[in-house]
Design a protein around this motif. Structure first.
Motif, PDB file in Angstrom:
ATOM      1  N   LYS A 172       0.832  -1.205   0.000  1.00 35.55           N
ATOM      2  CA  LYS A 172       0.000   0.000   0.000  1.00 35.55           C
ATOM      3  C   LYS A 172       0.865   1.252   0.000  1.00 35.55           C
ATOM      4  CE  LYS A 172      -4.263   1.560   2.115  1.00 35.55           C
ATOM      5  NZ  LYS A 172      -5.223   1.258   3.182  1.00 35.55           N
ATOM      6  N   ARG A 173       1.948   1.173   0.752  1.00 34.94           N
ATOM      7  CA  ARG A 173       2.886   2.282   0.830  1.00 34.94           C
ATOM      8  C   ARG A 173       3.419   2.631  -0.567  1.00 34.94           C
ATOM      9  NH1 ARG A 173       5.884   5.571   0.955  1.00 34.94           N
ATOM     10  NH2 ARG A 173       7.795   6.016   2.067  1.00 34.94           N
ATOM     11  N   GLN A 174       3.709   1.604  -1.372  1.00 35.35           N
ATOM     12  CA  GLN A 174       4.218   1.877  -2.721  1.00 35.35           C
ATOM     13  C   GLN A 174       3.133   2.379  -3.667  1.00 35.35           C
ATOM     14  OE1 GLN A 174       6.609  -1.104  -4.732  1.00 35.35           O
ATOM     15  NE2 GLN A 174       5.988  -0.376  -6.743  1.00 35.35           N
ATOM     16  N   LEU A 175       2.004   1.700  -3.657  1.00 34.94           N
ATOM     17  CA  LEU A 175       0.996   1.995  -4.677  1.00 34.94           C
ATOM     18  C   LEU A 175       0.184   3.242  -4.374  1.00 34.94           C
ATOM     19  CD1 LEU A 175      -0.449  -1.535  -5.527  1.00 34.94           C
ATOM     20  CD2 LEU A 175       1.447  -0.319  -6.587  1.00 34.94           C
ATOM     21  N   GLY A 176       0.033   3.554  -3.096  1.00 30.84           N
ATOM     22  CA  GLY A 176      -0.883   4.636  -2.733  1.00 30.84           C
ATOM     23  C   GLY A 176      -2.282   4.069  -2.567  1.00 30.84           C
ATOM     24  N   ASP A 177      -3.132   4.784  -1.873  1.00 35.83           N
ATOM     25  CA  ASP A 177      -4.464   4.276  -1.535  1.00 35.83           C
ATOM     26  C   ASP A 177      -5.300   3.957  -2.763  1.00 35.83           C
ATOM     27  OD1 ASP A 177      -3.713   4.623   1.039  1.00 35.83           O
ATOM     28  OD2 ASP A 177      -5.043   6.319   1.465  1.00 35.83           O
ATOM     29  N   GLN A 178      -5.268   4.831  -3.758  1.00 36.93           N
ATOM     30  CA  GLN A 178      -6.155   4.661  -4.917  1.00 36.93           C
ATOM     31  C   GLN A 178      -5.832   3.399  -5.705  1.00 36.93           C
ATOM     32  OE1 GLN A 178      -8.578   6.520  -4.999  1.00 36.93           O
ATOM     33  NE2 GLN A 178      -8.057   8.536  -4.197  1.00 36.93           N
ATOM     34  N   SER A 179      -4.540   3.244  -6.040  1.00 34.17           N
ATOM     35  CA  SER A 179      -4.151   2.073  -6.835  1.00 34.17           C
ATOM     36  C   SER A 179      -4.367   0.791  -6.033  1.00 34.17           C
ATOM     37  CB  SER A 179      -2.688   2.170  -7.256  1.00 34.17           C
ATOM     38  OG  SER A 179      -2.486   3.306  -8.049  1.00 34.17           O
ATOM     39  N   TYR A 180      -4.085   0.870  -4.732  1.00 29.88           N
ATOM     40  CA  TYR A 180      -4.246  -0.299  -3.870  1.00 29.88           C
ATOM     41  C   TYR A 180      -5.712  -0.739  -3.862  1.00 29.88           C
ATOM     42  CZ  TYR A 180      -3.555  -3.143   0.362  1.00 29.88           C
ATOM     43  OH  TYR A 180      -3.475  -4.159   1.273  1.00 29.88           O
ATOM     44  N   GLU A 181      -6.612   0.225  -3.719  1.00 29.53           N
ATOM     45  CA  GLU A 181      -8.043  -0.103  -3.712  1.00 29.53           C
ATOM     46  C   GLU A 181      -8.479  -0.690  -5.049  1.00 29.53           C
ATOM     47  OE1 GLU A 181     -10.256  -0.507  -1.373  1.00 29.53           O
ATOM     48  OE2 GLU A 181      -8.531  -0.081  -0.095  1.00 29.53           O
ATOM     49  N   LEU A 182      -7.846  -0.200  -6.112  1.00 27.34           N
ATOM     50  CA  LEU A 182      -8.161  -0.701  -7.453  1.00 27.34           C
ATOM     51  C   LEU A 182      -7.827  -2.199  -7.559  1.00 27.34           C
ATOM     52  CD1 LEU A 182      -9.258   0.622 -10.005  1.00 27.34           C
ATOM     53  CD2 LEU A 182      -6.932   1.101 -10.713  1.00 27.34           C
ATOM     54  N   LEU A 183      -6.682  -2.602  -6.984  1.00 26.20           N
ATOM     55  CA  LEU A 183      -6.307  -4.021  -6.974  1.00 26.20           C
ATOM     56  C   LEU A 183      -7.381  -4.840  -6.257  1.00 26.20           C
ATOM     57  CD1 LEU A 183      -2.528  -4.427  -6.075  1.00 26.20           C
ATOM     58  CD2 LEU A 183      -3.580  -3.744  -8.206  1.00 26.20           C
ATOM     59  N   ARG A 184      -7.806  -4.326  -5.115  1.00 27.15           N
ATOM     60  CA  ARG A 184      -8.775  -5.072  -4.311  1.00 27.15           C
ATOM     61  C   ARG A 184     -10.116  -5.195  -5.038  1.00 27.15           C
ATOM     62  NH1 ARG A 184      -7.766  -4.887   1.591  1.00 27.15           N
ATOM     63  NH2 ARG A 184      -9.966  -4.452   1.807  1.00 27.15           N
ATOM     64  N   LEU A 185     -10.448  -4.152  -5.765  1.00 29.40           N
ATOM     65  CA  LEU A 185     -11.668  -4.134  -6.567  1.00 29.40           C
ATOM     66  C   LEU A 185     -11.622  -5.262  -7.599  1.00 29.40           C
ATOM     67  CD1 LEU A 185     -13.781  -1.786  -6.362  1.00 29.40           C
ATOM     68  CD2 LEU A 185     -12.783  -0.851  -8.413  1.00 29.40           C
ATOM     69  N   VAL A 186     -10.469  -5.385  -8.254  1.00 35.80           N
ATOM     70  CA  VAL A 186     -10.311  -6.417  -9.283  1.00 35.80           C
ATOM     71  C   VAL A 186     -10.362  -7.805  -8.641  1.00 35.80           C
ATOM     72  CG1 VAL A 186      -8.673  -7.384 -10.938  1.00 35.80           C
ATOM     73  CG2 VAL A 186      -9.082  -4.918 -10.888  1.00 35.80           C
ATOM     74  N   LYS A 187      -9.703  -7.950  -7.508  1.00 36.08           N
ATOM     75  CA  LYS A 187      -9.727  -9.237  -6.802  1.00 36.08           C
ATOM     76  C   LYS A 187     -11.169  -9.623  -6.439  1.00 36.08           C
ATOM     77  CE  LYS A 187      -8.493 -12.615  -3.843  1.00 36.08           C
ATOM     78  NZ  LYS A 187      -8.019 -13.933  -4.280  1.00 36.08           N
ATOM     79  N   ARG A 188     -11.911  -8.689  -5.884  1.00 36.81           N
ATOM     80  CA  ARG A 188     -13.294  -8.986  -5.480  1.00 36.81           C
ATOM     81  C   ARG A 188     -14.160  -9.354  -6.691  1.00 36.81           C
ATOM     82  NH1 ARG A 188     -12.739  -4.861  -1.481  1.00 36.81           N
ATOM     83  NH2 ARG A 188     -13.507  -3.312  -2.946  1.00 36.81           N
ATOM     84  N   ALA A 189     -13.890  -8.696  -7.822  1.00 31.63           N
ATOM     85  CA  ALA A 189     -14.690  -8.979  -9.020  1.00 31.63           C
ATOM     86  C   ALA A 189     -14.427 -10.394  -9.524  1.00 31.63           C
ATOM     87  CB  ALA A 189     -14.377  -7.954 -10.116  1.00 31.63           C
ATOM     88  N   LEU A 190     -13.171 -10.815  -9.477  1.00 34.24           N
ATOM     89  CA  LEU A 190     -12.820 -12.111 -10.056  1.00 34.24           C
ATOM     90  C   LEU A 190     -12.912 -13.270  -9.076  1.00 34.24           C
ATOM     91  CD1 LEU A 190     -11.794 -10.223 -12.363  1.00 34.24           C
ATOM     92  CD2 LEU A 190     -10.081 -11.982 -12.784  1.00 34.24           C
ATOM     93  N   ASP A 191     -12.808 -12.960  -7.797  1.00 30.73           N
ATOM     94  CA  ASP A 191     -12.840 -14.024  -6.789  1.00 30.73           C
ATOM     95  C   ASP A 191     -13.688 -13.542  -5.621  1.00 30.73           C
ATOM     96  OD1 ASP A 191     -12.266 -16.235  -5.190  1.00 30.73           O
ATOM     97  OD2 ASP A 191     -10.327 -15.439  -4.527  1.00 30.73           O
ATOM     98  N   PRO A 192     -14.994 -13.397  -5.876  1.00 27.84           N
ATOM     99  CA  PRO A 192     -15.862 -12.740  -4.876  1.00 27.84           C
ATOM    100  C   PRO A 192     -15.865 -13.461  -3.529  1.00 27.84           C
ATOM    101  CG  PRO A 192     -17.164 -13.709  -6.676  1.00 27.84           C
ATOM    102  CD  PRO A 192     -15.733 -13.748  -7.095  1.00 27.84           C
TER     103      PRO A 192
END
Lengths: 466, 466
Positions: B435-455
């Motif tokens: 999270k420290r590297q990506l920043g909050d926005q990009s980090y949340e984007l990853l989680r969004l993709v994870k939830r979409a593909l592996d709910p």
């Protein structure tokens, strides 16, 4: 899209836009927005509600937040050279034109990178790299006017794809504004970076449907020390295809391996007058680059291989100027063909290289079957063909035949393990065929990703899929 | 993870598995599953509930559907050579080991592609390409035993990254089984394909958290005609870094540009006995490949550039055997260092090339500050460093200092625009820093993709992020 969104934009929306960007950066009058109602794709037109010209990433973020608040679709565009209708506005939509965000921000010679705003012209990027002794390889046909943001949105190809790949291969980082107006930076100057999912590559080729790319960090290469352009002439199309196979089989990867059929080459010659052999059945335009000794060896091998496959002549460009002239002539193929009939519909199918000869024969048979005038040129080395249907959109009977031929070409492509679009994108033009190519599972996966990133469906809705 | 999932697997789950795969392909006894309770990452161990060895894609799909039905987490693995804990099982999980799906299915010389099952060993893929006169460039340190599926999951790098890129750059297509057991094919044999979002590249580097890769279609290159290996010796670390900058500034992109500091090179020499200069402060191992004339020119230029930066000697490998010996010695760095202390913790930070010299000095200062033994080697040309902490996980006081040093190294990397992981992946080891590297926005984007593909969060849960 809701009925509300399709209606004319409310005054509150437009005045908020003008207050932020300045009135001169928001167009709403019919005569002003007319040029933004189409792109390079034939037979597609639609006026938006307004066209905005953001100057900064913050402006873009503001526009997306405002559009969301007013539930108004947003269609992002650069120079509008797209060939799949990807940047065609929706009725009632806000067009974000990034043409004013056109600065080249940094050329970093130590790290071989270039950073630019999304509206920067591709040719300017090439020139900025060149001035630093470096090389930005992707060269889409429209590079003199296309923007890098548009290239990223469509993952544009070009004439050097065989050896150097496409736009994606040079995108190291992207600044992206998401549907909710938040700003992300994806990627870095590190040549290796595996911190988290690769979302950068998800945005490359997403045609403005997942977010708005505002900045691009590009990888550059050292400039090749030497180049040699060759022109091989064939009396039979099959022989040209066989020559391509022979070159690849000899483990030679030229930088460019372009094909023009007789119709195209005659048309290009009439237009560009560079001395192309009007009687040839097909020509190959081949460029090899790299170390001078490698270029010399490869040029010689290519000459022999073409001759062995029955080329009637193989000529080397005597000077760099002549080489540029040949490349420019090839680049003019689309414009040259466009002069013949009122409507030019450019196909973009791509097949595995081994299927090229068969695919070209199939396109010829389809043209005969539907009594259509189809000229074919393309990036033979990539298996990327541009069968170009010369027609007239006002002739409804012929347009029906065009649609049928289009469907036949797609069918033939998919049968051969090919793709419906090699470099132009899905946009509106290829939308009806996407599911057929991807299959239900992969198609649903795309929609899943779209819903996750743009839950309200406001970013370029109706492109790629419904 | 639910409590139910963390508990021992119910008999119904295991018997359904055995009925489908055969009892010999399902391990549940403690002594049988012990080897699957860790990977190449130090200080991480956890036993799963069971280990299954699917033989086909359908088997994998069955396992995922069954696991979903029983709400049981699935952790996919190949040979378990990962260095970030990406394939560490969860308690109660099902480990899918793809080692039995190891066939190379096709080498297509006309299209320069190779298709293999995910469990195929990377080295075998290299050899199959080589036998056809072709070249599969990615060469992760573990390639003799790692699987291509593991390489794809972690987007593995290697020694040839500078010129040839990483695993991602060679993945043309993937067969993937999704969380619900559906099977997708992403990508094609077409060298250009822009039909829909690029989900293929989303799966590359996703560490088994989005789906299970079961087949891989790889791009191959013609084999370079010549190679030359050079060994440059430096009496000061800074001079080695300056030589790297000088080589890149001279527009030379060697295939390999590896760095070993004194600690590492002494250790490698003790282990491999190839005649490395024990008194050098640092060595660079450089390989150039391509056309013989280009190789000769580049080798000469590299010699001059290294000498100009103060190299005390630059030697060319006299024979291919000597070149292989040097490369093998470099490949043994991790194993050689691992002999010194009970626990070896390998860092994988990467910085833009221009930050290399500063970063190496910073690592030395951090070692001193925390009184730790840190040896550094890595892919200098990529800015990819492997500071290796030699320690003992049983010494709690020292392990606290290791953690503090780890955090300092990450901090220093991010300050320089670097990434917390260049080629090993996030897994468990780098999770706290993402999270420290990506920043909050990009980090949340990853989680969004994870939830979409592996709910339901059943695919390798807890890796990359919580």
């Amino acid at each position: 899209m809701s009925t509300a969104a399709a209606s004319a934009a409310p005054a509150a929306f437009l005045s908020a836009l003008s207050a932020r960007l300045g009135a001169h950066r928001v167009l709403t009058e019919r005569e002003d927005i007319l040029p933004y109602g189409f792109d390079g794709t034939a037979a597609l037109k639609q006026l938006p509600a307004a066209v905005a010209f953001p100057a900064t990433t913050d402006d873009v973020a503001f526009c997306l937040r405002l559009a969301r608040e007013h539930r108004r679709p947003v269609v992002t565009r650069g120079s509008g050279t797209g060939l799949s209708g990807g940047s065609l506005p929706l009725a009632g939509s806000l067009v974000l034109c990034l043409a004013k965000m056109d600065r080249i921000l940094e050329v970093d010679a130590a790290n071989l990178t270039l950073r630019a705003e999304a509206g920067a012209i591709t040719q300017k990027i090439y020139e900025a790299a060149d001035a630093a002794g470096l090389f930005y390889p992707p060269d889409p046909g429209s590079m003199k006017i296309s923007t890098i943001g548009g290239n990223v949105a469509e993952n544009s190809g070009g004439l050097r794809g065989l050896k150097y790949g496409v736009t994606r291969d040079y995108v190291m980082g992207l600044e992206v504004v998401l549907a909710d107006g938040s700003v992300c930076w994806l990627g870095s100057k590190c040549v290796k970076d595996v911190a988290g999912y690769n979302l950068r590559d998800l945005f490359v080729g997403s045609e403005g449907t997942l977010g708005v790319v505002t900045q691009v960090l590009l990888k550059l290469l050292p400039k090749p020390a030497a180049r040699q352009t060759l022109l091989a002439t064939f009396t039979a199309m099959d022989a040209a295809a066989a020559a391509v196979s022979a070159i690849i089989a000899a483990k030679i990867i030229p930088c460019t391996l372009e094909f023009l059929d007789q119709k195209t080459l005659r048309c290009v010659e009439d237009f560009a007058k560079v001395g192309l052999p009007r009687d040839a059945a097909a020509i190959l335009l081949i460029e090899t680059d790299g170390h001078p000794a490698a270029v010399a060896d490869e040029a010689e091998a290519i000459e022999k291989l073409c001759a062995a496959q029955g080329a009637s002549s193989v000529k080397r460009a005597a000077t760099p100027a002549e080489a540029v002239q040949l490349a420019t002539a090839r680049r003019s193929a689309f414009s040259a063909l466009a002069r013949l009939r009122p409507t030019t519909i450019l196909e973009d199918v791509t097949v595995p290289r081994s299927e090229l000869a068969g695919m070209i024969r199939a396109v010829e048979a389809i043209a005969q079957k539907h009594q259509l005038n189809i000229a074919t040129f393309g990036h033979f080395g990539d298996g990327n063909l541009h069968p170009t249907i010369l027609t007239d959109e006002r002739d409804h009977a012929e347009m029906h035949r065009v649609e049928a031929a289009f469907a036949d070409i797609v069918e033939e492509t998919l049968k051969r393990g090919g793709t419906i679009t090699g470099e132009h994108g899905v946009g509106l033009a290829k939308k009806p065929f996407l599911k057929r190519q991807l299959g239900d599972q992969s198609y649903e996966l795309l929609r899943l990703v779209k819903r996750a990133l743009d839950p309200e469906g406001l970013l370029n809705p109706g492109k790629i899929f419904d």
